[in-house]
Design a protein around this motif. Structure first.
Motif, PDB file in Angstrom:
ATOM      1  N   LYS A 194     -23.547   1.340  10.681  1.00 12.27           N
ATOM      2  CA  LYS A 194     -23.451   2.339  11.752  1.00 12.27           C
ATOM      3  C   LYS A 194     -23.192   3.739  11.181  1.00 12.27           C
ATOM      4  CE  LYS A 194     -18.595   1.679  12.981  1.00 12.27           C
ATOM      5  NZ  LYS A 194     -17.684   1.170  13.979  1.00 12.27           N
ATOM      6  N   GLU A 195     -22.698   3.810   9.955  1.00 15.46           N
ATOM      7  CA  GLU A 195     -22.458   5.096   9.290  1.00 15.46           C
ATOM      8  C   GLU A 195     -23.724   5.645   8.626  1.00 15.46           C
ATOM      9  OE1 GLU A 195     -19.468   4.155   6.411  1.00 15.46           O
ATOM     10  OE2 GLU A 195     -18.078   3.420   7.936  1.00 15.46           O
ATOM     11  N   MET A 196     -24.702   4.784   8.401  1.00 10.37           N
ATOM     12  CA  MET A 196     -25.890   5.161   7.657  1.00 10.37           C
ATOM     13  C   MET A 196     -26.877   5.925   8.537  1.00 10.37           C
ATOM     14  SD  MET A 196     -28.206   2.633   5.387  1.00 10.37           S
ATOM     15  CE  MET A 196     -28.859   1.802   6.797  1.00 10.37           C
ATOM     16  N   LYS A 197     -27.576   6.850   7.939  1.00  9.14           N
ATOM     17  CA  LYS A 197     -28.569   7.644   8.662  1.00  9.14           C
ATOM     18  C   LYS A 197     -29.954   7.358   8.089  1.00  9.14           C
ATOM     19  CE  LYS A 197     -25.542  11.415  10.022  1.00  9.14           C
ATOM     20  NZ  LYS A 197     -24.485  10.570  10.287  1.00  9.14           N
ATOM     21  N   ARG A 213     -21.480  -1.650  -1.297  1.00  4.92           N
ATOM     22  CA  ARG A 213     -20.788  -2.343  -0.197  1.00  4.92           C
ATOM     23  C   ARG A 213     -21.708  -3.359   0.467  1.00  4.92           C
ATOM     24  NH1 ARG A 213     -18.637   2.092   3.668  1.00  4.92           N
ATOM     25  NH2 ARG A 213     -17.882   0.307   4.857  1.00  4.92           N
ATOM     26  N   TYR A 215     -33.767   5.144   4.118  1.00  2.00           N
ATOM     27  CA  TYR A 215     -32.381   5.238   4.546  1.00  2.00           C
ATOM     28  C   TYR A 215     -31.556   5.994   3.518  1.00  2.00           C
ATOM     29  CZ  TYR A 215     -33.883   2.018   8.041  1.00  2.00           C
ATOM     30  OH  TYR A 215     -34.559   1.459   9.090  1.00  2.00           O
ATOM     31  N   ASP A 216     -30.631   6.774   4.041  1.00  4.34           N
ATOM     32  CA  ASP A 216     -29.736   7.565   3.202  1.00  4.34           C
ATOM     33  C   ASP A 216     -28.614   6.651   2.724  1.00  4.34           C
ATOM     34  OD1 ASP A 216     -28.419   9.552   1.914  1.00  4.34           O
ATOM     35  OD2 ASP A 216     -27.624  10.493   3.718  1.00  4.34           O
ATOM     36  N   THR A 230     -22.398   2.945  -0.726  1.00  3.18           N
ATOM     37  CA  THR A 230     -22.869   2.178   0.434  1.00  3.18           C
ATOM     38  C   THR A 230     -23.735   1.010  -0.023  1.00  3.18           C
ATOM     39  OG1 THR A 230     -22.810   4.183   1.783  1.00  3.18           O
ATOM     40  CG2 THR A 230     -24.066   2.329   2.646  1.00  3.18           C
ATOM     41  N   GLU A 238     -22.293  -4.428  10.189  1.00  2.00           N
ATOM     42  CA  GLU A 238     -22.397  -3.460  11.291  1.00  2.00           C
ATOM     43  C   GLU A 238     -21.533  -2.235  11.037  1.00  2.00           C
ATOM     44  OE1 GLU A 238     -21.851  -5.165  15.202  1.00  2.00           O
ATOM     45  OE2 GLU A 238     -23.649  -6.398  14.982  1.00  2.00           O
ATOM     46  N   GLU A 239     -20.331  -2.451  10.507  1.00  2.00           N
ATOM     47  CA  GLU A 239     -19.444  -1.321  10.203  1.00  2.00           C
ATOM     48  C   GLU A 239     -20.069  -0.395   9.159  1.00  2.00           C
ATOM     49  OE1 GLU A 239     -15.553  -2.671   9.065  1.00  2.00           O
ATOM     50  OE2 GLU A 239     -15.310  -3.817  10.923  1.00  2.00           O
ATOM     51  N   ILE A 240     -20.678  -0.974   8.140  1.00  2.00           N
ATOM     52  CA  ILE A 240     -21.304  -0.176   7.083  1.00  2.00           C
ATOM     53  C   ILE A 240     -22.550   0.541   7.611  1.00  2.00           C
ATOM     54  CG2 ILE A 240     -22.471  -0.259   4.833  1.00  2.00           C
ATOM     55  CD1 ILE A 240     -20.724  -2.778   4.236  1.00  2.00           C
TER      56      ILE A 240
END
Length: 164
Positions: free
Chosen positions: A135-138, A17, A8-9, A14, A131-133
């Motif tokens: 969903k931004e992750m790729k 967090r 994961y990036d 991140t 979930e907020e954190i």
């Protein structure tokens, strides 16, 4: 059949967090352990009130993902609504597994003396933040292995056959 090895990036901000949400959850809820993993059991973050070597967190996430995956498949067979949370009660510990969208799990170990209602309240709060954190992750495919079923079975027989 394709087997994927994913990384994961996660930049440092991140990671911090995620760690803060997990630490805050463990602190507020009184949980012994909280471990965040993907649905394949790869560890993203964890916090524990008891000493825990990293290999044990990987062992726990393997169990968490296996239990959740099996339960998810059973719920599909029974045509139940989407599976969101699983809870097990043991003699001394409770285990809670919470689905964090899109494909993550938060496994929690709690002593029997800890209020499950309190844990679930803080779990709901933490899951929204996670979930907020997430969903931004790729995800970044590190390696894709293409293998046919017969070759995979042959390799497994070689490995298992060597354990006699």
């Amino acid at each position: 059949m394709e087997l994927d090895i994913v990384q994961y990036d996660l930049d440092e901000a991140t990671k911090n967090r995620l760690e803060n949400v997990i630490k805050n959850f463990v602190s507020k809820s009184g949980s012994m352990l909280a471990v965040l993993c993907d649905d394949a059991g790869r560890v993203l973050s964890y916090d524990s009130r008891v000493p825990l070597e990293e290999y044990k967190s990987e062992f726990i996430t393997s169990i968490v993902s296996g239990i959740f995956g099996a339960s998810l498949e059973m719920s599909k067979l029974l045509e139940l609504e989407e599976l969101d949370l699983i809870q097990f009660e043991g003699k001394t510990l409770n285990v809670i597994i919470k689905h964090i969208k899109p494909r993550f799990l938060l496994g929690v170990l709690v002593k029997k003396t800890t209020s499950i209602g309190t844990v679930r309240l803080f779990l709901k709060e933490a899951s929204v933040e996670l979930e907020e954190i997430l969903k931004e992750m790729k995800s970044i495919p590190q390696k894709t292995i293409k293998i046919d079923v017969e070759t995979l079975e042959e390799k497994l027989r070689e490995i298992i056959g060597g354990i006699e």
